[in-house]
Design an enzyme around this catalytic site. Sequence first.
Site, mmCIF file in Angstrom:
data_model
loop_
_atom_site.group_PDB
_atom_site.id
_atom_site.type_symbol
_atom_site.label_atom_id
_atom_site.label_comp_id
_atom_site.label_asym_id
_atom_site.label_seq_id
_atom_site.Cartn_x
_atom_site.Cartn_y
_atom_site.Cartn_z
ATOM 1 N N GLU A 134 0.816 -1.207 0.000
ATOM 2 C CA GLU A 134 0.000 0.000 0.000
ATOM 3 C C GLU A 134 0.856 1.266 0.000
ATOM 4 O O GLU A 134 0.476 2.283 -0.567
ATOM 5 C CB GLU A 134 -0.927 0.011 1.227
ATOM 6 C CG GLU A 134 -2.064 -0.991 1.172
ATOM 7 C CD GLU A 134 -3.150 -0.564 0.210
ATOM 8 O OE1 GLU A 134 -2.900 -0.566 -1.021
ATOM 9 O OE2 GLU A 134 -4.248 -0.234 0.677
ATOM 10 N N THR A 187 -4.861 7.545 -5.207
ATOM 11 C CA THR A 187 -4.907 7.736 -3.762
ATOM 12 C C THR A 187 -3.922 8.805 -3.316
ATOM 13 O O THR A 187 -4.231 9.647 -2.462
ATOM 14 C CB THR A 187 -4.596 6.412 -3.040
ATOM 15 O OG1 THR A 187 -5.529 5.422 -3.472
ATOM 16 C CG2 THR A 187 -4.703 6.575 -1.535
#
Length: 315
Positions: A134, A187
């Site tokens: 991530e 993101t």
Amino acid sequence: MKGIKIFSPATVANLACGFDVIGLALDFPKDEIFLYKSNNPGIRINRIHGTSLPNDPKKNVAFVALQFLLKKYQQKFEKEEKIGFEIELIKNIHPGSGIGSSAASAAGVVYGANILLGNPFSTIQLIRFAMEGERVASGTAHADNVAPAIMGGVTLVRSYKPLDITRLHSPNELWVSIIHPQIEIRTSDAREILKQKILMTDAIRQWGNIGALVAGLYQEDYGLISRSLEDVIVEPIRAMLIPAFYELKIRCKEIGALGGGISGSGPSVFMLSKGNHTAKKVTEVMNRVYSPLKVDYKTYTSPINQQGVKWSKIL
């Protein structure tokens, strides 16, 4: 076992008020991953179906997460033979969708590798490895997607230092409707527009909503869940990136949705409902709102995935 097939679920992060700390796993959509243990040291991604992902291994979340796991394994069992893995990814969760595409890849490969190695790592260690994937995708090692992907259900990150994650109760009748506008919001970009300082009054209101949401889940109090699905910090800023966002929320609640908001960093929008019947009606409303717009989109209706990552042996 030399190889397994892994089903890694999409996830909804934040759940309105729980920025970076609350997430849930979906039954649909899910990625499929074929993972093979190899006698050749290193990690190889043989094929990726469904989307275009970075060729540079250092920018591929599955590679990076698995690399962290393998390095830790070799440190822990330094006398054992050198091993490697071969990966084939079938991406059914579109990158940049806001429903945990990178998390599904990272969570799936570390979960599968752990099985092939004889389960030497704990759940919290697997989450740490997946978080490193991530970090590649978003710039921060957050756990609100990878935790529910691995643990299933609804999860809460109490702390990042030290990492402390608990699974929350999720009512059986709680369903999720999602619309994914086919626009990409990275993101990392969505994080850059957030305020670095917030008002104390907004913080207090947000804390109250988080506490009430957790209570509503345990009490199966759908009215309390509905009142708690309010984000006064992140949503007002990110909503401008999503076409017809507020119209979606208003019309879905009119038809019976409990409430909802932006899934992760967007552009997907989620709505929670009590029961499959209402959730399907909410999804129909999402279609009606977006059909006149010049924006391609996909919709999903799903219960909460209580198991998380699933796997089967390759014969």
